[in-house]
Enzyme design. Structure first.
Site, PDB file in Angstrom:
ATOM      1  N   MET A 155       2.502   1.933   7.589  1.00  0.00           N
ATOM      2  CA  MET A 155       1.773   0.848   8.230  1.00  0.00           C
ATOM      3  C   MET A 155       1.733  -0.374   7.318  1.00  0.00           C
ATOM      4  O   MET A 155       0.878  -1.245   7.460  1.00  0.00           O
ATOM      5  CB  MET A 155       0.361   1.295   8.606  1.00  0.00           C
ATOM      6  N   GLN A 200      -4.108   3.896  16.366  1.00  0.00           N
ATOM      7  CA  GLN A 200      -4.709   4.784  15.366  1.00  0.00           C
ATOM      8  C   GLN A 200      -6.080   4.311  14.905  1.00  0.00           C
ATOM      9  O   GLN A 200      -6.740   5.007  14.134  1.00  0.00           O
ATOM     10  CB  GLN A 200      -3.787   4.890  14.144  1.00  0.00           C
ATOM     11  N   ASP A 202      -1.717  13.258   3.437  1.00  0.00           N
ATOM     12  CA  ASP A 202      -2.213  13.278   4.811  1.00  0.00           C
ATOM     13  C   ASP A 202      -1.861  14.621   5.436  1.00  0.00           C
ATOM     14  O   ASP A 202      -1.023  14.723   6.331  1.00  0.00           O
ATOM     15  CB  ASP A 202      -1.610  12.119   5.603  1.00  0.00           C
ATOM     16  N   ARG A 261      -5.850   2.174   1.088  1.00  0.00           N
ATOM     17  CA  ARG A 261      -7.292   1.901   1.136  1.00  0.00           C
ATOM     18  C   ARG A 261      -7.898   1.733  -0.258  1.00  0.00           C
ATOM     19  O   ARG A 261      -9.030   1.251  -0.378  1.00  0.00           O
ATOM     20  CB  ARG A 261      -8.014   3.023   1.891  1.00  0.00           C
ATOM     21  N   HIS A 270       4.507   5.516  -1.252  1.00  0.00           N
ATOM     22  CA  HIS A 270       5.570   5.230  -0.286  1.00  0.00           C
ATOM     23  C   HIS A 270       6.934   5.178  -0.974  1.00  0.00           C
ATOM     24  O   HIS A 270       7.941   5.663  -0.430  1.00  0.00           O
ATOM     25  CB  HIS A 270       5.307   3.894   0.408  1.00  0.00           C
ATOM     26  N   LEU A 312      -2.937   7.973  -4.511  1.00  0.00           N
ATOM     27  CA  LEU A 312      -2.555   6.643  -4.069  1.00  0.00           C
ATOM     28  C   LEU A 312      -2.798   6.486  -2.579  1.00  0.00           C
ATOM     29  O   LEU A 312      -2.479   7.360  -1.783  1.00  0.00           O
ATOM     30  CB  LEU A 312      -1.085   6.384  -4.380  1.00  0.00           C
ATOM     31  N   GLN A 341       2.127  14.735   1.443  1.00  0.00           N
ATOM     32  CA  GLN A 341       1.174  15.837   1.524  1.00  0.00           C
ATOM     33  C   GLN A 341      -0.263  15.330   1.556  1.00  0.00           C
ATOM     34  O   GLN A 341      -1.159  16.013   2.054  1.00  0.00           O
ATOM     35  CB  GLN A 341       1.376  16.779   0.334  1.00  0.00           C
ATOM     36  N   HIS A 384       2.927   1.263  -1.567  1.00  0.00           N
ATOM     37  CA  HIS A 384       2.585   1.516  -2.955  1.00  0.00           C
ATOM     38  C   HIS A 384       3.543   2.576  -3.493  1.00  0.00           C
ATOM     39  O   HIS A 384       4.519   2.951  -2.822  1.00  0.00           O
ATOM     40  CB  HIS A 384       1.116   1.951  -3.094  1.00  0.00           C
ATOM     41  N   GLU A 385       3.280   3.063  -4.684  1.00  0.00           N
ATOM     42  CA  GLU A 385       4.193   3.998  -5.334  1.00  0.00           C
ATOM     43  C   GLU A 385       4.331   5.299  -4.538  1.00  0.00           C
ATOM     44  O   GLU A 385       5.372   5.959  -4.590  1.00  0.00           O
ATOM     45  CB  GLU A 385       3.720   4.302  -6.754  1.00  0.00           C
TER      46      GLU A 385
END
Length: 314
Positions: free
Chosen positions: A40, A71, A161, A198, A47, A195, A159, A44-45
């Protein structure tokens, strides 16, 4: 904390915004070995690690950047979500992405709010689903659409999520999507904080409080050899010492049913926590092996959590 593989040479991804542009760009790729990483934005690292893992596994990588309105619930501020497209492109370039698909909502939902959605079912009503009604229906709907639009053979998800990952696996299996879902270990800061986009909402003092989540997971995992009660007790003892972390749930559940594991349980389980720190709701989890020789895991040993071992103690 997972370590990044060898750095991929920087490339300049092709940015596409429409279905037609994506279709043409996808057709121009050599071969059919394509992986997708769905985001979305606010990369960050974590991703970047997903992209690097996809790059190692597939000939081509597509990253989607789409802030999915389905969502977000009525009490969640969509406008507050960070938008950092230029920085996102730098991360995508460094990690070796071929195509970035960055559509607007009218491209993904050309007829407006979709009348037909994917239902997460009972697994979407517990844990995160209980706190965010309808969230997983919206997530699965857009994941299903993006799998179709990108035509990827592999899809990489973190992992961190864990419930989302489980539901995507179930959707892919139940609806016969021709794609392999690959899980990647949670990426953490040097202090252990998982990470997350948010994390940008956290003040310096909030961040210190938030560290109790990973400490709780670590404490619970350290007691894995002694069974479920020992795991839960050790994790709970850590979070109760931090009154500024308002815990939503702290559970030890089976990774395919999300039901609390009984005291006799031996096998892989999910230790998960959600808490509000300041104005920010954070989640974290760790797979654990329960029983003699058990402890913290990076990801579950089986690609399909339904095959996780559960047996009475002898």
């Amino acid at each position: 904390m997972t370590e990044a593989p060898t750095t991929t040479p920087t490339t300049t991804p092709l940015v596409v915004n429409t279905r037609a542009e994506l279709r043409d760009a996808r057709a121009a790729l050599d071969g059919e070995d394509v992986a997708v990483v769905m985001t979305m934005g606010a990369l960050h690292e974590g991703h970047a690690q997903l992209i690097r893992e996809a790059r190692l596994a597939a000939e081509h990588v597509i990253v989607t950047i789409f802030l999915n309105p389905l969502q977000f619930g009525p009490k969640e501020d969509l406008s507050r979500y960070p938008r950092t497209f230029d920085d996102d492109m730098k991360i995508a370039s460094d990690a070796g992405v071929d195509i970035v698909f960055a559509p607007t909502p009218d491209v993904v939902y050309p007829d407006g709010d979709p009348g037909v959605r994917v239902s997460a079912g009972p697994l979407g009503d517990v844990l995160e689903g209980k706190s965010r009604p309808g969230h997983f229906d919206g997530m699965l709907t857009v994941v299903g659409k993006l799998l179709h639009l990108t035509g990827a053979r592999r899809a990489f998800f973190g992992q961190k999520d864990a419930q989302q990952l489980l539901l995507i696996r179930r959707m892919v299996r139940d609806l016969d999507f021709p794609v392999d879902v690959v899980s990647v270990p949670t990426v953490r800061e040097s202090d252990g904080l998982a990470l997350s986009s948010r994390n940008t909402y956290l003040t310096a003092s909030d961040r210190e409080v938030a560290l109790c989540l990973n400490r709780a997971l670590a404490a619970g995992a350290d007691q894995a050899a002694y069974g479920p009660s020992a795991i839960r007790r050790a994790a709970r003892d850590v979070v109760v010492e931090e009154p500024l972390a308002l815990v939503d749930y702290l559970v030890l559940v089976h990774p395919s049913t999300l039901q609390d594991v009984p005291e006799w349980y031996r096998g892989e389980a999910l230790l998960a926590v959600a808490a509000r720190v300041g104005t920010t709701r954070l989640i974290d989890n760790t797979p654990v092996l329960v029983g003699p020789g058990g402890g913290r895991l990076d990801v579950f040993s089986q690609p399909d959590a339904d095959s996780t071992t559960a047996r009475p103690a002898t």
